[in-house]
Design a protein around this motif. Sequence first.
Motif, short mmCIF file in Angstrom:
data_model
loop_
_atom_site.label_atom_id
_atom_site.label_comp_id
_atom_site.label_asym_id
_atom_site.label_seq_id
_atom_site.Cartn_x
_atom_site.Cartn_y
_atom_site.Cartn_z
N ILE A 7 0.84 -1.21 0.00
CA ILE A 7 0.00 0.00 0.00
C ILE A 7 0.87 1.25 0.00
O ILE A 7 0.65 2.18 -0.79
N ALA A 8 1.86 1.29 0.88
CA ALA A 8 2.76 2.45 0.95
C ALA A 8 3.55 2.61 -0.35
O ALA A 8 3.77 3.74 -0.82
N TYR A 9 3.96 1.51 -0.93
CA TYR A 9 4.73 1.54 -2.18
C TYR A 9 3.88 2.11 -3.32
O TYR A 9 4.34 3.00 -4.06
N LEU A 10 2.64 1.64 -3.45
CA LEU A 10 1.77 2.12 -4.52
C LEU A 10 1.42 3.60 -4.35
O LEU A 10 1.41 4.37 -5.32
N PHE A 11 1.17 4.02 -3.11
CA PHE A 11 0.88 5.43 -2.85
C PHE A 11 2.09 6.31 -3.15
O PHE A 11 1.95 7.47 -3.56
N THR A 12 3.28 5.76 -2.94
CA THR A 12 4.50 6.52 -3.24
C THR A 12 4.66 6.72 -4.74
O THR A 12 5.04 7.81 -5.21
N LEU A 13 4.36 5.68 -5.52
CA LEU A 13 4.42 5.81 -6.97
C LEU A 13 3.38 6.83 -7.46
O LEU A 13 3.65 7.60 -8.39
N VAL A 14 2.22 6.84 -6.82
CA VAL A 14 1.18 7.83 -7.16
C VAL A 14 1.68 9.24 -6.86
O VAL A 14 1.47 10.18 -7.64
N ALA A 15 2.36 9.40 -5.72
CA ALA A 15 2.90 10.71 -5.34
C ALA A 15 3.95 11.19 -6.34
O ALA A 15 4.00 12.38 -6.69
N ILE A 16 4.77 10.26 -6.81
CA ILE A 16 5.80 10.63 -7.81
C ILE A 16 5.14 11.03 -9.12
O ILE A 16 5.46 12.06 -9.71
N ALA A 17 4.19 10.21 -9.58
CA ALA A 17 3.50 10.52 -10.84
C ALA A 17 2.68 11.80 -10.71
O ALA A 17 2.54 12.56 -11.68
N GLY A 18 2.16 12.08 -9.52
CA GLY A 18 1.35 13.28 -9.31
C GLY A 18 2.11 14.57 -9.49
O GLY A 18 1.51 15.63 -9.73
N GLN A 19 3.44 14.51 -9.42
CA GLN A 19 4.24 15.72 -9.61
C GLN A 19 4.12 16.25 -11.03
O GLN A 19 4.27 17.46 -11.26
N VAL A 20 3.83 15.36 -11.98
CA VAL A 20 3.64 15.80 -13.37
C VAL A 20 2.45 16.74 -13.45
O VAL A 20 2.50 17.79 -14.11
N TYR A 21 1.36 16.40 -12.75
CA TYR A 21 0.17 17.26 -12.71
C TYR A 21 0.49 18.59 -12.01
O TYR A 21 0.06 19.66 -12.47
N VAL A 22 1.25 18.51 -10.93
CA VAL A 22 1.61 19.72 -10.18
C VAL A 22 2.42 20.66 -11.05
O VAL A 22 2.18 21.87 -11.08
N TRP A 23 3.38 20.11 -11.78
CA TRP A 23 4.21 20.93 -12.66
C TRP A 23 3.38 21.53 -13.80
O TRP A 23 3.67 22.62 -14.28
N HIS A 24 2.38 20.77 -14.24
CA HIS A 24 1.53 21.26 -15.31
C HIS A 24 0.76 22.51 -14.87
O HIS A 24 0.51 23.42 -15.66
N LEU A 25 0.40 22.55 -13.58
CA LEU A 25 -0.31 23.72 -13.05
C LEU A 25 0.59 24.94 -13.01
O LEU A 25 0.12 26.08 -13.10
N GLY A 26 1.88 24.73 -12.88
CA GLY A 26 2.82 25.84 -12.74
C GLY A 26 2.93 26.27 -11.29
O GLY A 26 2.25 25.75 -10.41
N ASN A 27 3.79 27.25 -11.04
CA ASN A 27 4.04 27.69 -9.66
C ASN A 27 3.02 28.75 -9.25
O ASN A 27 3.34 29.92 -9.07
N ARG A 28 1.78 28.31 -9.10
CA ARG A 28 0.71 29.24 -8.69
C ARG A 28 0.72 29.35 -7.18
O ARG A 28 0.85 28.37 -6.46
N LYS A 29 0.56 30.55 -6.70
CA LYS A 29 0.60 30.78 -5.26
C LYS A 29 -0.67 31.45 -4.78
O LYS A 29 -1.15 32.39 -5.39
#
Length: 215
Positions: free
Chosen positions: A34-56
Amino acid sequence: MKNKNGYLGLAVLAVLVSVLAFAIPTEKTASFWIAYLFTLVAIAGQVYVWHLGNRKSKFLGFSTLYVGSAYLIAQLIVFAVFKAVPTLPTWSAVIVCCLILGIAAIIMLSVQSAQTEIERVENKVQTKVSYIRNIQTEVEILADAETDLETKKELQGLAEKMRFSDPMSSEQLRTLENDIEKEIKNLENSADKIQTIHQIERLLAERNAMCKNLK
């Protein structure tokens, strides 16, 4: 190029996490997976975060990149804990990982919503204040092109009054502002420019008075 390097970095991180996960001889329990799969999700989720840009968010003080990075780091720490202590109950892995993901998602959505609203309001304000700047520019252009010294002086005075006029516009002022624009357009070919300038000044004074009443 930056995006490519970033994606490559995420791929390398995912590989490193996987190597450490399976190279170190520990029991592969349900909490580990479970922890391993959630970690892979967190890594892949950074692509979405970067797509949003550095919005504050001016309300929360967080940027999307900060939230994404904090989420990833927190998930990596949790994974390390469940990797080191595989005997921890499965329910604890589910709860902790879901909490981290849920909190990160809520903050991320809050940042997006707050910033979107701020941008909407700022764009609306920018549209409202552009009116007085535009007509001031038109009058300044006419003043620069004017050869008659008295008319030039009157035009410069009109531009100065516009510069100190209330910059905010509104629907209630639309008719009056249209009249001012019409007079400015007629100014270049006016038979009596000074009289037209004085008419614009009267309309401008009326607009400023209405602006005060609307506040």
